[in-house]
Each structure stands twice: as C-alpha cells, then as structure tokens.
Design an enzyme around this catalytic site. Structure first.
Site, PDB file in Angstrom:
ATOM      1  N   PHE A 129      12.157   4.535  -5.683  1.00 30.19           N
ATOM      2  CA  PHE A 129      13.195   4.604  -4.659  1.00 30.19           C
ATOM      3  C   PHE A 129      12.495   4.791  -3.315  1.00 30.19           C
ATOM      4  O   PHE A 129      11.470   5.468  -3.242  1.00 30.19           O
ATOM      5  CB  PHE A 129      14.226   5.714  -4.915  1.00 30.19           C
ATOM      6  N   THR A 130      13.084   4.222  -2.275  1.00 31.44           N
ATOM      7  CA  THR A 130      12.416   4.142  -0.961  1.00 31.44           C
ATOM      8  C   THR A 130      11.863   5.486  -0.472  1.00 31.44           C
ATOM      9  O   THR A 130      10.655   5.628  -0.259  1.00 31.44           O
ATOM     10  CB  THR A 130      13.389   3.573   0.089  1.00 31.44           C
ATOM     11  N   ASP A 153      14.485  12.814 -10.856  1.00 31.07           N
ATOM     12  CA  ASP A 153      15.304  12.539  -9.681  1.00 31.07           C
ATOM     13  C   ASP A 153      16.719  12.499 -10.244  1.00 31.07           C
ATOM     14  O   ASP A 153      17.129  11.508 -10.837  1.00 31.07           O
ATOM     15  CB  ASP A 153      14.910  11.210  -9.043  1.00 31.07           C
ATOM     16  N   LYS A 185      25.436  12.494  -3.661  1.00 31.44           N
ATOM     17  CA  LYS A 185      25.945  11.592  -4.700  1.00 31.44           C
ATOM     18  C   LYS A 185      26.736  12.425  -5.716  1.00 31.44           C
ATOM     19  O   LYS A 185      27.873  12.793  -5.459  1.00 31.44           O
ATOM     20  CB  LYS A 185      24.790  10.823  -5.356  1.00 31.44           C
ATOM     21  N   TYR A 242      21.950  34.852   8.032  1.00 34.52           N
ATOM     22  CA  TYR A 242      20.651  34.167   8.093  1.00 34.52           C
ATOM     23  C   TYR A 242      19.883  34.341   6.787  1.00 34.52           C
ATOM     24  O   TYR A 242      19.124  33.475   6.387  1.00 34.52           O
ATOM     25  CB  TYR A 242      19.815  34.685   9.270  1.00 34.52           C
ATOM     26  N   ARG A 301      19.941  -5.671  -0.746  1.00 31.99           N
ATOM     27  CA  ARG A 301      18.834  -5.052  -1.491  1.00 31.99           C
ATOM     28  C   ARG A 301      17.991  -6.192  -2.042  1.00 31.99           C
ATOM     29  O   ARG A 301      18.009  -6.511  -3.215  1.00 31.99           O
ATOM     30  CB  ARG A 301      19.344  -4.156  -2.633  1.00 31.99           C
ATOM     31  N   PHE A 350      15.005  -3.201   7.143  1.00 32.73           N
ATOM     32  CA  PHE A 350      16.409  -3.504   6.822  1.00 32.73           C
ATOM     33  C   PHE A 350      17.403  -2.706   7.655  1.00 32.73           C
ATOM     34  O   PHE A 350      18.508  -3.162   7.914  1.00 32.73           O
ATOM     35  CB  PHE A 350      16.682  -3.280   5.328  1.00 32.73           C
TER      36      PHE A 350
HETATM   37  N1  F0G Z   1      16.842   9.317  -4.929  1.00 32.79           N
HETATM   38  C1  F0G Z   1      17.723   8.327  -5.158  1.00 32.79           C
HETATM   39  C2  F0G Z   1      17.765   7.665  -6.496  1.00 32.79           C
HETATM   40  C3  F0G Z   1      18.608   7.930  -4.130  1.00 32.79           C
HETATM   41  O1  F0G Z   1      19.481   6.949  -4.372  1.00 32.79           O
HETATM   42  C4  F0G Z   1      18.532   8.567  -2.873  1.00 32.79           C
HETATM   43  C5  F0G Z   1      19.415   8.160  -1.772  1.00 32.79           C
HETATM   44  C6  F0G Z   1      17.591   9.605  -2.687  1.00 32.79           C
HETATM   45  C7  F0G Z   1      16.770   9.941  -3.751  1.00 32.79           C
HETATM   46  C8  F0G Z   1      17.426  10.315  -1.378  1.00 32.79           C
HETATM   47  O2  F0G Z   1      18.461  11.199  -1.174  1.00 32.79           O
HETATM   48  O3  F0G Z   1      19.581  10.287   0.871  1.00 32.79           O
HETATM   49  O4  F0G Z   1      19.991  12.632   0.103  1.00 32.79           O
HETATM   50  O5  F0G Z   1      17.821  12.013   1.105  1.00 32.79           O
HETATM   51  N2  F0G Z   1      20.052   7.053  -1.791  1.00 32.79           N
HETATM   52  C9  F0G Z   1      21.001   6.564  -0.792  1.00 32.79           C
HETATM   53  C10 F0G Z   1      21.521   5.198  -1.188  1.00 32.79           C
HETATM   54  C11 F0G Z   1      20.515   6.617   0.605  1.00 32.79           C
HETATM   55  O6  F0G Z   1      22.276   4.597  -0.389  1.00 32.79           O
HETATM   56  O7  F0G Z   1      21.226   4.728  -2.289  1.00 32.79           O
HETATM   57  P1  F0G Z   1      18.998  11.539   0.315  1.00 32.79           P
END
Ligand code: F0G
Length: 455
Positions: free
Chosen positions: A123-124, A214, A257, A71, A381, A447
């Site tokens: 980014f979203t 990022d 990634k 832990y 997209r 989406f």
């Molecule tokens: N930043 C970037 C540039 C990303 O592409 C993603 C995730 C994240 C942050 C968030 O990371 O998913 O580990 O919480 N991109 C995925 C995609 C979901 O399909 O492009 P995560």
C-alpha cells in the site's frame, strides 16, 4: 427480496450537489481531468474513497460529548484501550492521527537500514514508511492477486513459498516483520484466510519474525472468513476477529475505515519493550501516549465504532451493498475485478477501453468520463498511480483499474443504481472514448495533483 435492507435508519441528512452535464464538463476540464481535483460540491455520489467518509452513529455522536480533553490521562484513552484489548486482544495501544501515523512509528522502531519487509501487496503510505526507514519491500502475495479475473475466495493470501524463499535469500535477521494486510486494498479488497494467517504466523515464529497486521479493514476480512472458510460459519464476527489477531504481534490501524470514524488510528502491540520505544516516538510525532494524534472525543468515537463495526448485521449489509453494485455491472457485461471485494468495486479499464493504450491512461479517462456522465466520483488505480521508475519511464502495472469505493453507512441502494446505470451507459458507448495526455506531472505521487487534457 433481492437485497438486504439497511440495518439503520436516517436521523440526519446532508444535501448533495446536483449539476448539469454542461457544468460537469466545465468542472472536470477545470480539474485537469483528475477526480482528485474536483470540488466535492460538484460531486453527486462520492466514491473516491471509503477513508474518513463514514457516517457515524447517534451513539458515536453522543460519545463525542464525553470527550475528556485533558492533556494527560484522558478517560477516553482507557475506553479505547479497553475496546482494543477486548476486541483484538492486544495489550498496548498507541493512538495516532491516522493509519500512516502508526506506520511511521512501527517502521521506525523495528526497521534497520538494509532490512526487507515482505507484504501481501503494497500500500502506498505503508511502503513509503518502510522505504524511508531503509527497508526494501517484497511482494509475497499469491500470483492470482495480480490477475483481475481470477476467482479465488482468499485472493489476498500470502504465497508461503515466496515468503520462505525471501527468508532463505536474505536471512531472517534482515526481516523485522511481515506486514500482513487484512484485507488487501490494491488487490481489490481481497481477504486472507484464517488458515493462511495461521501458516504465516507459524513460519514467522519459527524464524523470529514479527507478524504485524495492517488491520485497516479487518472486519471485512473477518466477514469473508465467516462466509467462505470451512468451520467459521457458526462463529461470531467478534470470535473470528479475536482469533485473527491472536496470530499477530501487533497491528497498524486506520480508524477512518473499519473504525467507522472520520479521523484517527492507532498502533497496537503486545511486547512491552516495543511499546516503550513507540511511546518515546509518539511524543515526538503525535502527542502524549494517552492521546497521540487524537482528541479525547475522537478516541471515544473510534472505541464505539470498533464495536459497531463488529456487529454482524452491519458488516453483512456492507458486503452485500458492495456486491449489489458489482453484480449489476457484471450482469451487464462490464469488466470488473473478481471476486467482488470488501470496500469497493474495481472496474478493469484495460478491458473497458481496450482501444486506449495504457500510456493514454484508460483508467484516468474512465474516471473522468464517469464523472461527466452522472457526477459520480471514482479513483484511478492504474498507470498514473503507479508513477515512473528511476529511468523516468512509466511503470506499466498489470492492473489498470478504476475504484468505486463505497463509504460506510452513507449511500443507499438507489444511489448504487445510479452508479451502475451510468457505468453501463458508458460501457455501451465505450468506443467513442478518447484518451488523455499530461499537461502537468508532479515528480512524486503524481496521481494526486496531475493535470491532463483530452487527446
Ligand atoms: N493501509 C491501507 C490498506 C489503506 O487503505 C490506507 C489508506 C492506509 C493504510 C493508510 O491509512 O489514510 O489513515 O493514513 N487508504 C486510503 C484509501 C487513503 O483511499 O484507500 P490513513
């Protein structure tokens, strides 16, 4: 030799689903013409995302057996911390369940209500966390990034004038940090040059603004610098990575990634006070600071993955694979985003289906048709991803794209041939395509779960 062969051999295989056109027509109808709603068992080649879809190496799988699931004070945390210190040069590491876990913590410890966070395109999830903590996002990427055909070696660069203008407009004390994405996902996997990173850091230091990267796809960025930037040809990927991060105060990482794993991420920091604040929050949202959102074995696997990712043969093969697909499409006249990026080939659906108006969802239509054609799954997209504004009208984004995202170490050139052939076939028959209309539209992040039917 027309391409670089895989720098790995196959030890374990996974069967993939083979379906008939009739079955796929049925499946996409059932999924409401939304590729997010397909069962993976019905997909032949899955290019929905490069996130968490990596194939781990035998070393990583062996590493899983070394998981210390204590832990507190797991030895794998030390392995991860050492890897981040060694490769990236950051002092502190906060493990999280994935990238957005790190974004949550970073946003909470740095942003106050009314702040602004500049970034080289949004980014979203990153923007969502900034906004949820009271900040306004400002796009400071160069204009060229919004133009699908403009050839620029570093299309993810920050426009320094836009950045300076924001500082002049709102004041540096309202800007806790700049979020510098290396590479830029939504621009098409486009890199940022070392020169630009350096210049961004200079402006930021002068104004007391932190540089938070990022770094989700940082190895891809480093490889583009090696290929394209004067003075870096003879440097190793590791040296370039180290230099990139030397200009940053911290970074959020999605290990899914360039960490070459299926889950995990971290927040990396240099400042001890910020680290203390981060540890106070990680225990609330993730777990003890020595594991955060990961198991011991996951931390071991990501540490190994970071090293493998920085191997030149690995990363140059990856970029070549993506380019191989892009070039095949380009040669056949298929409209794609240029230059070809690091993690994906993006089809320009506005051009592809130029007879389908944007509010009949050309990219959504193209993704659905590609699946029916050959069982290849891609991601919209475009206007569907962009959502609606406060008045309830669609945002009409300039880029209306379909992303063919290549998972790491998963598919061969033969798979990419299938993808290319089926996209080219669709392109030949493009005039027959008809758009879609909503039958179910969720209020946010539509989406993911929206449903459509054919017009
Ligand atoms: N930043 C970037 C540039 C990303 O592409 C993603 C995730 C994240 C942050 C968030 O990371 O998913 O580990 O919480 N991109 C995925 C995609 C979901 O399909 O492009 P995560």
């Amino acid at each position: 030799k027309s391409y670089m062969a895989e720098p790995y051999k196959i030890k374990v295989v996974e069967k993939i689903g083979v379906t008939t056109r009739e079955q796929r027509e049925e499946a996409i109808k059932k999924a409401g013409y939304n590729t997010f709603l397909l069962d993976s068992q019905d997909v032949y080649i899955d290019l929905l995302t490069d996130s968490g879809t990596n194939a781990m190496s035998d070393d990583q799988w062996a590493g899983l057996m070394k998981g210390d699931e204590a832990y507190a004070g797991s030895k794998n945390f030390k392995t991860l911390k050492n890897a981040v210190q060694d490769l990236m040069g950051f002092e502190y590491v906060v493990p999280t369940h994935q990238g957005r876990g790190a974004e949550n913590i970073l946003s909470q410890i740095t942003i106050k209500e009314g702040d602004y966070v500049p970034g080289n395109m949004y980014f979203t999830t990153t923007r969502a966390h900034q906004e949820m903590n009271g900040a306004t996002f400002r796009d400071v990427v160069i204009d060229e990034a919004h133009d699908s055909t403009y050839e620029h070696p570093f299309k993810g660069n920050v426009d320094l004038d836009k950045y300076q203008a924001l500082i002049d407009e709102v004041g540096a004390d309202k800007i806790p940090y700049i979020c510098l994405a290396v590479t830029v996902n939504l621009a098409g996997g486009q890199p940022v040059s070392m020169e630009n990173i350096k210049a961004v850091a200079e402006i930021s230091r002068k104004n007391g603004i932190l540089v938070m990267m990022d770094c989700t796809r940082f190895v891809e960025n480093a490889a583009f610098i090696k290929e394209r930037e004067e003075g870096y040809q003879d440097k190793s990927i590791k040296e370039i990575v180290k230099e990139m991060f030397s200009y940053a105060d911290g970074a959020t990482m999605s290990g899914k990634k360039d960490g070459l794993v299926n889950i995990g991420g971290f927040l990396a920091l240099n400042d001890p006070d910020l680290y203390t604040k981060a540890t106070a929050l990680v225990v609330v949202f993730e777990g003890m600071p020595s594991y955060g959102g990961m198991t011991g074995r996951d931390m071991e696997a990501i540490a190994i993955g970071l090293y493998e990712s920085c191997e030149y043969n690995y990363i140059s093969h990856r970029l070549e694979q993506v380019r191989y697909l892009g070039k095949k499409l380009e040669e056949a006249g298929v409209p794609i985003v240029k230059p070809i990026g690091g993690h994906a080939v993006f089809l320009d659906a506005k051009e592809f289906y130029d007879h389908i108006p944007q509010d009949e969802f050309p990219a959504q239509t193209l993704a659905a048709n590609l699946y029916v054609e050959s069982g290849v799954r891609s991601m919209e997209r475009g206007i569907v991803s962009a959502g609606r504004n406060k008045e309830g009208n669609h945002y009409y984004p300039k880029l209306e794209l379909v992303r063919l995202t290549i998972p790491r170490r998963v598919y061969t050139y033969a798979h990419l041939d299938v993808v290319a052939d089926s996209v080219i076939e669709l392109y030949k028959n493009r005039k027959n395509a008809k758009g879609l209309k909503f039958v179910y539209e969720p209020p946010v992040l539509r989406f993911f779960t929206a449903r459509f039917e054919l017009l």
